[in-house]
Design an enzyme around this catalytic site. Structure first.
Site, PDB file in Angstrom:
ATOM      1  N   GLY A 131     -10.530  -8.862  11.907  1.00 40.24           N
ATOM      2  CA  GLY A 131      -9.714  -9.767  11.092  1.00 40.24           C
ATOM      3  C   GLY A 131      -8.249  -9.658  11.470  1.00 40.24           C
ATOM      4  N   GLU A 136      -0.631  -5.606  10.447  1.00 42.28           N
ATOM      5  CA  GLU A 136       0.360  -4.589  10.030  1.00 42.28           C
ATOM      6  C   GLU A 136      -0.181  -3.182  10.274  1.00 42.28           C
ATOM      7  OE1 GLU A 136       2.746  -7.108   6.543  1.00 42.28           O
ATOM      8  OE2 GLU A 136       1.642  -5.313   5.964  1.00 42.28           O
ATOM      9  N   VAL A 181     -17.644 -11.626  14.697  1.00 43.21           N
ATOM     10  CA  VAL A 181     -18.276 -10.303  14.632  1.00 43.21           C
ATOM     11  C   VAL A 181     -19.690 -10.457  14.084  1.00 43.21           C
ATOM     12  CG1 VAL A 181     -18.183  -8.031  13.503  1.00 43.21           C
ATOM     13  CG2 VAL A 181     -16.108  -9.056  14.446  1.00 43.21           C
ATOM     14  N   ASP A 216      -3.743 -12.137  -8.041  1.00 38.19           N
ATOM     15  CA  ASP A 216      -4.839 -12.228  -7.063  1.00 38.19           C
ATOM     16  C   ASP A 216      -6.153 -12.690  -7.678  1.00 38.19           C
ATOM     17  OD1 ASP A 216      -3.088 -11.248  -5.189  1.00 38.19           O
ATOM     18  OD2 ASP A 216      -4.302  -9.515  -4.621  1.00 38.19           O
ATOM     19  N   ALA A 242       2.114 -10.310  -3.805  1.00 34.47           N
ATOM     20  CA  ALA A 242       2.708  -9.645  -4.958  1.00 34.47           C
ATOM     21  C   ALA A 242       3.752 -10.529  -5.646  1.00 34.47           C
ATOM     22  CB  ALA A 242       3.351  -8.339  -4.510  1.00 34.47           C
ATOM     23  N   HIS A 243       4.589 -11.218  -4.843  1.00 34.88           N
ATOM     24  CA  HIS A 243       5.661 -12.006  -5.474  1.00 34.88           C
ATOM     25  C   HIS A 243       5.106 -13.245  -6.159  1.00 34.88           C
ATOM     26  CE1 HIS A 243       5.488 -12.558  -1.108  1.00 34.88           C
ATOM     27  NE2 HIS A 243       5.751 -13.829  -1.280  1.00 34.88           N
ATOM     28  N   HIS A 303      29.122 -14.112  11.435  1.00 37.72           N
ATOM     29  CA  HIS A 303      28.875 -13.829  12.850  1.00 37.72           C
ATOM     30  C   HIS A 303      29.269 -12.390  13.143  1.00 37.72           C
ATOM     31  CE1 HIS A 303      28.641 -14.352  17.173  1.00 37.72           C
ATOM     32  NE2 HIS A 303      29.836 -13.774  17.261  1.00 37.72           N
TER      33      HIS A 303
HETATM   34  P1  FAD Z   1      -3.347  -5.814  -8.374  1.00 37.79           P
HETATM   35  O1  FAD Z   1      -2.116  -5.308  -7.741  1.00 37.79           O
HETATM   36  O2  FAD Z   1      -4.603  -5.760  -7.579  1.00 37.79           O
HETATM   37  O3  FAD Z   1      -3.520  -5.001  -9.726  1.00 37.79           O
HETATM   38  C1  FAD Z   1      -4.628  -5.146 -10.541  1.00 37.79           C
HETATM   39  C2  FAD Z   1      -4.751  -3.911 -11.411  1.00 37.79           C
HETATM   40  O4  FAD Z   1      -5.710  -4.159 -12.426  1.00 37.79           O
HETATM   41  C3  FAD Z   1      -5.242  -2.681 -10.666  1.00 37.79           C
HETATM   42  O5  FAD Z   1      -4.383  -1.592 -10.905  1.00 37.79           O
HETATM   43  C4  FAD Z   1      -6.625  -2.420 -11.258  1.00 37.79           C
HETATM   44  O6  FAD Z   1      -6.962  -1.041 -11.301  1.00 37.79           O
HETATM   45  C5  FAD Z   1      -6.460  -2.990 -12.650  1.00 37.79           C
HETATM   46  N1  FAD Z   1      -7.726  -3.372 -13.281  1.00 37.79           N
HETATM   47  C6  FAD Z   1      -8.694  -4.166 -12.759  1.00 37.79           C
HETATM   48  N2  FAD Z   1      -9.666  -4.381 -13.680  1.00 37.79           N
HETATM   49  C7  FAD Z   1      -9.285  -3.694 -14.796  1.00 37.79           C
HETATM   50  C8  FAD Z   1      -9.858  -3.543 -16.079  1.00 37.79           C
HETATM   51  N3  FAD Z   1     -10.984  -4.156 -16.425  1.00 37.79           N
HETATM   52  N4  FAD Z   1      -9.209  -2.762 -16.967  1.00 37.79           N
HETATM   53  C9  FAD Z   1      -8.034  -2.149 -16.645  1.00 37.79           C
HETATM   54  N5  FAD Z   1      -7.449  -2.285 -15.452  1.00 37.79           N
HETATM   55  C10 FAD Z   1      -8.064  -3.054 -14.544  1.00 37.79           C
HETATM   56  N6  FAD Z   1       1.563  -8.607  -0.942  1.00 37.79           N
HETATM   57  C11 FAD Z   1       2.848  -8.921  -0.704  1.00 37.79           C
HETATM   58  O7  FAD Z   1       3.377  -9.823  -1.353  1.00 37.79           O
HETATM   59  N7  FAD Z   1       3.573  -8.249   0.234  1.00 37.79           N
HETATM   60  C12 FAD Z   1       3.042  -7.266   0.994  1.00 37.79           C
HETATM   61  O8  FAD Z   1       3.718  -6.690   1.832  1.00 37.79           O
HETATM   62  C13 FAD Z   1       1.688  -6.936   0.784  1.00 37.79           C
HETATM   63  N8  FAD Z   1       1.110  -5.956   1.516  1.00 37.79           N
HETATM   64  C14 FAD Z   1      -0.181  -5.628   1.269  1.00 37.79           C
HETATM   65  C15 FAD Z   1      -0.745  -4.614   2.036  1.00 37.79           C
HETATM   66  C16 FAD Z   1      -2.051  -4.231   1.811  1.00 37.79           C
HETATM   67  C17 FAD Z   1      -2.654  -3.143   2.642  1.00 37.79           C
HETATM   68  C18 FAD Z   1      -2.790  -4.852   0.763  1.00 37.79           C
HETATM   69  C19 FAD Z   1      -4.198  -4.429   0.468  1.00 37.79           C
HETATM   70  C20 FAD Z   1      -2.237  -5.859  -0.005  1.00 37.79           C
HETATM   71  C21 FAD Z   1      -0.926  -6.259   0.250  1.00 37.79           C
HETATM   72  N9  FAD Z   1      -0.324  -7.281  -0.483  1.00 37.79           N
HETATM   73  C22 FAD Z   1       0.967  -7.626  -0.224  1.00 37.79           C
HETATM   74  C23 FAD Z   1      -1.040  -8.010  -1.548  1.00 37.79           C
HETATM   75  C24 FAD Z   1      -0.633  -7.474  -2.921  1.00 37.79           C
HETATM   76  O9  FAD Z   1      -0.923  -6.110  -3.001  1.00 37.79           O
HETATM   77  C25 FAD Z   1      -1.384  -8.233  -4.013  1.00 37.79           C
HETATM   78  O10 FAD Z   1      -1.176  -9.612  -3.845  1.00 37.79           O
HETATM   79  C26 FAD Z   1      -0.879  -7.822  -5.391  1.00 37.79           C
HETATM   80  O11 FAD Z   1      -1.062  -6.450  -5.611  1.00 37.79           O
HETATM   81  C27 FAD Z   1      -1.610  -8.610  -6.484  1.00 37.79           C
HETATM   82  O12 FAD Z   1      -1.126  -8.212  -7.711  1.00 37.79           O
HETATM   83  P2  FAD Z   1      -1.997  -8.329  -9.049  1.00 37.79           P
HETATM   84  O13 FAD Z   1      -1.100  -7.890 -10.144  1.00 37.79           O
HETATM   85  O14 FAD Z   1      -2.610  -9.658  -9.119  1.00 37.79           O
HETATM   86  O15 FAD Z   1      -3.217  -7.315  -8.861  1.00 37.79           O
END
Ligand code: FAD
Length: 467
Positions: free
Chosen positions: A181, A188, A238, A313, A321-322, A445
């Site tokens: 992938g 990264e 794959v 997500d 994240a943003h 600049h």
């Molecule tokens: P998450 O960060 O996934 O958080 C969800 C939380 O909910 C988790 O802590 C989980 O334990 C908790 N949870 C789930 N179900 C339950 C439940 N039933 N009860 C209680 N808790 C629960 N994005 C960027 O914008 N920039 C980057 O540079 C970037 N780099 C990345 C690098 C990697 C290796 C990965 C894997 C992802 C990266 N991302 C990046 C993507 C980013 O991490 C996600 O888009 C972001 O974390 C999504 O945020 P979220 O709050 O939706 O969910």
């Protein structure tokens, strides 16, 4: 039973930012997180640790250029991977502590345990010891995020056939890392280990890496990464991943129907992420999921149950994240009766390789497909004084503007600091700037940002000055 105005399930960037905004708006707010560490994927196993390792390994890469800068290092450079991983973990710990501090500062109640719906207003929190606490929620925000996905025939053993989570914690530098992938995460992490001395092969189903981004960026990034030693197998599907002891074999079919076999000691499966709703019991609250497993939401991020919202997500859209943060703020303000808005077209995408890659708005491929008449201006980093001074000459900025109105429709770039430079593009486009507007703004600049001005000049009657 304690009762809250807003309960947020999940403490990732979507959840914890939403909690803070709810508290700012005067809501009695609680957040539920199943792990003891707050911060979700982003802080624990995503954005932050990957950027920590990219930064550490970038120092190694930079050393290759020291001699040209007149810096001589006596003796060999040694990589201490354990120390590098430990530093990364320290950064994560600091960030996680920061979120805890913010929760306390904003008087947000934190529950540790798995949150699940009993009804649309009652949530059960199942703690690690099996006990269950019930709380009442007038409004709930589902922010449960995502988990790495895989292919049906791949067994992730978390030792040799790994996801990004394990790749952030390796105890050794792989000899040959096969990345399945060629998206953001694969490239990264692939570059991290490439810099540390691994052979890295990327197998990608599409005909180019980072397929969601503008084609020029894929082309340029592939060129630069190839120069750094990364190998690419694009248009390869794959078909099998096998492990025998410490050897991992990946079989992939090319366009001609031939099977190629790659042998390595680690395979990183980075084929995307899936929305995570396991254990949530969404159906008990009347919350529907889509056939892709995402929580179904309307334009106001409201689920099929009006007092329950979902963000980040776990809902449609970019897994960033943003984006999750913007949605976290938006739901808090919606609950408060305000009328917030997110322009999804202007959520920037970034790849933190070096050179960095970023883009916002429409890609050239999207404009062509939509039949929009556009103008294109591009400017190479190698013509910038700042890039020459630092030696970061790879890359370009590309400005796409409407052929008639000159409004900027997309800005895409690859080069040093592109991750930060994209903020200028977002600002300009939020204010619906024309290419002419950008080209008439003073850019300090010598800076890398001058490439944006020059590309905007190039888009308006080919007026770039320094080329
Ligand atoms: P998450 O960060 O996934 O958080 C969800 C939380 O909910 C988790 O802590 C989980 O334990 C908790 N949870 C789930 N179900 C339950 C439940 N039933 N009860 C209680 N808790 C629960 N994005 C960027 O914008 N920039 C980057 O540079 C970037 N780099 C990345 C690098 C990697 C290796 C990965 C894997 C992802 C990266 N991302 C990046 C993507 C980013 O991490 C996600 O888009 C972001 O974390 C999504 O945020 P979220 O709050 O939706 O969910």
């Amino acid at each position: 039973m304690s009762s809250f105005d807003v309960v947020i399930i999940g403490s990732g960037p979507g959840g914890y930012i939403s909690a803070i905004r709810c508290a700012q708006l005067g809501f009695n707010t609680a957040i539920i997180e199943k792990y003891s560490a707050l911060g979700g994927t982003c802080l624990n196993v995503g954005c932050i640790p990957s950027k920590a390792l990219l930064s550490s390994s970038h120092h190694v890469e930079e050393m290759a250029h020291f001699a040209a800068h007149g810096i001589e290092i006596p003796g060999d450079v040694k990589i201490n991977i354990e120390k590098m991983i430990a530093r990364k973990q320290d950064v994560v710990t600091q960030m996680v502590g920061g979120v805890k501090y913010l929760m306390d500062k904003n008087k947000i109640t934190v529950f540790e345990g798995v949150g699940s719906f009993e009804s649309a207003t009652v949530i059960n929190i199942t703690k690690a010891d099996g006990t269950v606490e019930k709380i009442e929620a007038k409004n709930t925000v589902i922010a449960t995020g995502s988990k790495p996905s895989s292919l049906p025939f791949i067994t992730i053993d978390k030792e040799r056939v790994i996801t990004s989570t394990e790749a952030l914690n390796l105890k050794e530098v792989p000899k040959h890392l096969i990345v399945i992938g060629g998206g953001v995460i694969g490239l990264e992490l692939g570059q991290v280990y490439l810099r540390l001395g691994a052979q890295v092969s990327v197998v990608e189903y599409a005909d180019r890496v980072i397929p969601g981004m503008d084609g020029s960026l894929s082309k340029e990034l592939t060129k630069v990464l190839k120069k750094q030693g990364m190998k690419f197998y694009t248009s390869h599907k794959v078909q099998a991943v096998k492990r025998s002891g410490d050897v991992v074999t990946v079989e992939a079919e090319n366009k001609k129907g031939e099977i190629i076999t790659l042998e390595g000691d680690y395979a990183l499966v980075s084929v995307g992420r899936r929305p995570y709703t396991d254990g949530l019991q969404a159906e008990k609250a009347g919350v529907k999921l889509t056939d892709r497993g995402q929580v179904e939401v309307n334009d106001h991020l409201q689920t099929t149950t009006p007092n329950i919202y979902a963000i980040g997500d776990v809902v449609r859209g970019a897994m960033l994240a943003h984006k999750a943060e913007e949605e976290g703020v938006m739901v808090a303000e919606l609950i408060a009766g305000q009328k917030p808005h997110i322009n999804y077209n202007l959520i920037p995408g970034v790849v933190y390789t070096w050179p960095e890659v970023s883009g916002v708005g429409k890609t050239e491929e999207q404009l062509k497909e939509a039949g929009v008449a556009y103008k294109l201006g591009s400017f190479p980093f190698k013509a910038l004084g700042r890039a020459r001074a630092s030696g970061d000459v790879d890359g370009l900025v590309k400005v796409l503007a409407d052929a008639t109105t000159d409004e900027v429709l997309g800005i895409h770039m690859i080069g040093a600091r592109a991750a930060d430079l994209i903020a200028e593009a977002v600002t300009a486009m939020e204010f619906r700037a024309s290419a002419e507007d950008i080209s008439r703004m003073s850019h300090a600049h010598p800076t890398f940002a001058e490439a944006i001005k020059e590309a905007a000049l190039a888009a308006t009657d080919n007026r770039a000055l320094n080329i």
